[in-house]
Design a protein around this motif. Structure first.
Motif, PDB file in Angstrom:
ATOM      1  N   MET A  35      50.044 -35.902 -47.872  1.00 23.47           N
ATOM      2  CA  MET A  35      49.662 -36.356 -48.973  1.00 23.47           C
ATOM      3  C   MET A  35      51.468 -36.725 -49.267  1.00 23.47           C
ATOM      4  SD  MET A  35      47.476 -34.504 -52.211  1.00 23.47           S
ATOM      5  CE  MET A  35      47.859 -33.266 -52.402  1.00 23.47           C
ATOM      6  N   VAL A  36      50.937 -37.986 -50.316  1.00 16.33           N
ATOM      7  CA  VAL A  36      52.423 -37.589 -50.812  1.00 16.33           C
ATOM      8  C   VAL A  36      52.172 -38.540 -52.542  1.00 16.33           C
ATOM      9  CG1 VAL A  36      53.780 -39.324 -51.267  1.00 16.33           C
ATOM     10  CG2 VAL A  36      53.802 -38.597 -49.360  1.00 16.33           C
ATOM     11  N   LEU A  37      52.639 -37.743 -53.563  1.00 15.13           N
ATOM     12  CA  LEU A  37      52.326 -37.902 -54.618  1.00 15.13           C
ATOM     13  C   LEU A  37      53.360 -39.570 -55.714  1.00 15.13           C
ATOM     14  CD1 LEU A  37      51.160 -34.410 -56.893  1.00 15.13           C
ATOM     15  CD2 LEU A  37      49.664 -36.755 -55.236  1.00 15.13           C
ATOM     16  N   VAL A  38      52.917 -40.162 -56.287  1.00 13.60           N
ATOM     17  CA  VAL A  38      53.464 -41.246 -56.756  1.00 13.60           C
ATOM     18  C   VAL A  38      53.371 -41.648 -57.852  1.00 13.60           C
ATOM     19  CG1 VAL A  38      54.636 -42.293 -54.688  1.00 13.60           C
ATOM     20  CG2 VAL A  38      52.365 -42.609 -56.159  1.00 13.60           C
ATOM     21  N   CYS A  39      54.461 -41.837 -59.236  1.00 11.63           N
ATOM     22  CA  CYS A  39      54.077 -42.603 -60.616  1.00 11.63           C
ATOM     23  C   CYS A  39      53.806 -44.516 -60.539  1.00 11.63           C
ATOM     24  CB  CYS A  39      55.562 -42.452 -61.400  1.00 11.63           C
ATOM     25  SG  CYS A  39      57.205 -43.265 -60.793  1.00 11.63           S
ATOM     26  N   THR A  40      53.666 -44.756 -61.472  1.00  9.81           N
ATOM     27  CA  THR A  40      53.531 -45.928 -60.913  1.00  9.81           C
ATOM     28  C   THR A  40      54.644 -46.943 -60.688  1.00  9.81           C
ATOM     29  OG1 THR A  40      53.797 -46.672 -63.307  1.00  9.81           O
ATOM     30  CG2 THR A  40      51.395 -45.906 -62.486  1.00  9.81           C
ATOM     31  N   HIS A  41      55.428 -46.740 -61.328  1.00 13.49           N
ATOM     32  CA  HIS A  41      57.291 -46.904 -60.547  1.00 13.49           C
ATOM     33  C   HIS A  41      57.089 -47.214 -58.941  1.00 13.49           C
ATOM     34  CE1 HIS A  41      57.594 -47.800 -65.015  1.00 13.49           C
ATOM     35  NE2 HIS A  41      56.931 -46.378 -65.341  1.00 13.49           N
ATOM     36  N   HIS A  42      56.626 -46.429 -58.226  1.00 13.57           N
ATOM     37  CA  HIS A  42      57.174 -46.085 -57.205  1.00 13.57           C
ATOM     38  C   HIS A  42      56.224 -46.337 -55.707  1.00 13.57           C
ATOM     39  CE1 HIS A  42      60.497 -43.514 -58.750  1.00 13.57           C
ATOM     40  NE2 HIS A  42      60.748 -44.915 -58.137  1.00 13.57           N
ATOM     41  N   VAL A  43      55.092 -47.155 -56.824  1.00 10.98           N
ATOM     42  CA  VAL A  43      53.637 -47.200 -55.377  1.00 10.98           C
ATOM     43  C   VAL A  43      54.120 -47.933 -54.560  1.00 10.98           C
ATOM     44  CG1 VAL A  43      51.639 -48.598 -55.178  1.00 10.98           C
ATOM     45  CG2 VAL A  43      51.933 -47.220 -57.201  1.00 10.98           C
ATOM     46  N   LYS A  44      55.309 -49.045 -54.301  1.00  6.23           N
ATOM     47  CA  LYS A  44      55.878 -49.200 -53.214  1.00  6.23           C
ATOM     48  C   LYS A  44      56.648 -49.123 -52.019  1.00  6.23           C
ATOM     49  CE  LYS A  44      55.739 -54.163 -55.034  1.00  6.23           C
ATOM     50  NZ  LYS A  44      57.076 -55.672 -55.630  1.00  6.23           N
ATOM     51  N   GLU A  45      57.346 -48.028 -52.663  1.00  4.64           N
ATOM     52  CA  GLU A  45      58.329 -47.303 -52.452  1.00  4.64           C
ATOM     53  C   GLU A  45      57.044 -46.161 -51.166  1.00  4.64           C
ATOM     54  OE1 GLU A  45      58.669 -48.011 -55.442  1.00  4.64           O
ATOM     55  OE2 GLU A  45      60.384 -48.784 -55.265  1.00  4.64           O
ATOM     56  N   GLY A  46      56.233 -45.529 -52.054  1.00  8.80           N
ATOM     57  CA  GLY A  46      55.397 -44.299 -51.094  1.00  8.80           C
ATOM     58  C   GLY A  46      54.066 -44.958 -49.890  1.00  8.80           C
ATOM     59  N   ILE A  47      53.791 -46.709 -50.115  1.00  4.25           N
ATOM     60  CA  ILE A  47      53.538 -47.255 -48.630  1.00  4.25           C
ATOM     61  C   ILE A  47      54.181 -47.555 -48.404  1.00  4.25           C
ATOM     62  CG2 ILE A  47      51.969 -49.619 -48.821  1.00  4.25           C
ATOM     63  CD1 ILE A  47      51.590 -49.752 -51.127  1.00  4.25           C
ATOM     64  N   ASN A  82      42.708 -37.575 -64.739  1.00  4.83           N
ATOM     65  CA  ASN A  82      43.397 -36.653 -65.637  1.00  4.83           C
ATOM     66  C   ASN A  82      44.191 -35.944 -66.235  1.00  4.83           C
ATOM     67  OD1 ASN A  82      44.222 -39.483 -66.611  1.00  4.83           O
ATOM     68  ND2 ASN A  82      43.120 -40.287 -68.422  1.00  4.83           N
ATOM     69  N   ASP A  83      42.206 -35.378 -65.293  1.00  3.40           N
ATOM     70  CA  ASP A  83      42.408 -34.057 -65.500  1.00  3.40           C
ATOM     71  C   ASP A  83      43.042 -32.404 -64.299  1.00  3.40           C
ATOM     72  OD1 ASP A  83      41.031 -34.322 -63.775  1.00  3.40           O
ATOM     73  OD2 ASP A  83      38.883 -33.570 -64.115  1.00  3.40           O
ATOM     74  N   GLU A  84      43.360 -33.770 -63.791  1.00  3.94           N
ATOM     75  CA  GLU A  84      44.403 -32.778 -62.397  1.00  3.94           C
ATOM     76  C   GLU A  84      45.851 -31.966 -63.117  1.00  3.94           C
ATOM     77  OE1 GLU A  84      44.475 -34.346 -58.079  1.00  3.94           O
ATOM     78  OE2 GLU A  84      43.148 -36.141 -58.829  1.00  3.94           O
ATOM     79  N   GLU A  85      46.196 -30.949 -62.855  1.00 10.73           N
ATOM     80  CA  GLU A  85      47.503 -30.459 -62.881  1.00 10.73           C
ATOM     81  C   GLU A  85      48.411 -31.062 -62.351  1.00 10.73           C
ATOM     82  OE1 GLU A  85      49.284 -26.095 -63.059  1.00 10.73           O
ATOM     83  OE2 GLU A  85      47.338 -26.143 -62.141  1.00 10.73           O
ATOM     84  N   SER A  86      48.753 -31.552 -64.193  1.00 11.04           N
ATOM     85  CA  SER A  86      50.290 -32.529 -64.188  1.00 11.04           C
ATOM     86  C   SER A  86      51.539 -32.594 -62.768  1.00 11.04           C
ATOM     87  CB  SER A  86      51.443 -31.829 -65.156  1.00 11.04           C
ATOM     88  OG  SER A  86      51.367 -30.500 -64.911  1.00 11.04           O
ATOM     89  N   PRO A  87      50.180 -33.588 -61.539  1.00 13.02           N
ATOM     90  CA  PRO A  87      50.903 -33.423 -60.278  1.00 13.02           C
ATOM     91  C   PRO A  87      52.106 -35.010 -60.591  1.00 13.02           C
ATOM     92  CG  PRO A  87      49.305 -34.995 -60.455  1.00 13.02           C
ATOM     93  CD  PRO A  87      49.744 -34.297 -62.100  1.00 13.02           C
ATOM     94  N   ARG A  88      53.584 -34.862 -59.810  1.00 13.25           N
ATOM     95  CA  ARG A  88      54.416 -35.500 -60.235  1.00 13.25           C
ATOM     96  C   ARG A  88      55.085 -36.065 -59.044  1.00 13.25           C
ATOM     97  NH1 ARG A  88      55.893 -34.986 -64.865  1.00 13.25           N
ATOM     98  NH2 ARG A  88      55.484 -33.185 -66.234  1.00 13.25           N
ATOM     99  N   CYS A  89      56.058 -37.485 -58.845  1.00  6.31           N
ATOM    100  CA  CYS A  89      56.700 -38.331 -58.344  1.00  6.31           C
ATOM    101  C   CYS A  89      56.987 -37.933 -57.695  1.00  6.31           C
ATOM    102  CB  CYS A  89      56.926 -39.129 -58.868  1.00  6.31           C
ATOM    103  SG  CYS A  89      56.752 -40.948 -58.307  1.00  6.31           S
ATOM    104  N   LEU A  90      56.576 -38.140 -55.773  1.00  5.99           N
ATOM    105  CA  LEU A  90      57.681 -37.581 -55.146  1.00  5.99           C
ATOM    106  C   LEU A  90      59.742 -38.213 -55.113  1.00  5.99           C
ATOM    107  CD1 LEU A  90      58.293 -36.212 -52.682  1.00  5.99           C
ATOM    108  CD2 LEU A  90      57.753 -38.918 -51.529  1.00  5.99           C
ATOM    109  N   PHE A  91      59.152 -39.246 -55.618  1.00  9.69           N
ATOM    110  CA  PHE A  91      60.768 -40.285 -56.132  1.00  9.69           C
ATOM    111  C   PHE A  91      61.633 -39.869 -57.122  1.00  9.69           C
ATOM    112  CE2 PHE A  91      57.791 -42.341 -53.461  1.00  9.69           C
ATOM    113  CZ  PHE A  91      58.913 -42.749 -51.947  1.00  9.69           C
TER     114      PHE A  91
END
Length: 64
Positions: A1-13, A26-35
Motif C-alpha cells: 500500500m502507498v499513501l499519497v496526498c492530493t498533490h502526489h496522485v500521479k507520482e503514486g500511480i 476522514n476517521d482513519e488515523e492521520s495517514p501520511r503521503c509517501l512523497f
C-alpha cells in the motif's frame, strides 16, 4: 500500500503497476503521503502487500 496526498496522485500511480485506488476516510488515523508527509487522501494498493523494505527503498529514491 502507498499513501499519497492530493498533490502526489500521479507520482503514486507511476510507481505502482496497475494499482487499486481508494479514497481514505476522514476517521482513519492521520495517514501520511509517501512523497511529502502531508495528510494522505488516497490509498494505492495491490492484492499482494508491498514489503516494508520496498517502501523504504522508494522513500530513499524519492528524497534523493
Amino acid at each position: 500500500m502507498v499513501l499519497v496526498c492530493t498533490h502526489h496522485v500521479k507520482e503514486g500511480i507511476k510507481i505502482l503497476n496497475v494499482p487499486h485506488i481508494k479514497k481514505i476516510r476522514n476517521d482513519e488515523e492521520s495517514p501520511r503521503c509517501l512523497f511529502c508527509n502531508h495528510r494522505a487522501e488516497f490509498k494505492f494498493f495491490y492484492d499482494t502487500p508491498i514489503s516494508k523494505r520496498y517502501k523504504q527503498n522508494l522513500k530513499r529514491m524519492i528524497h534523493t
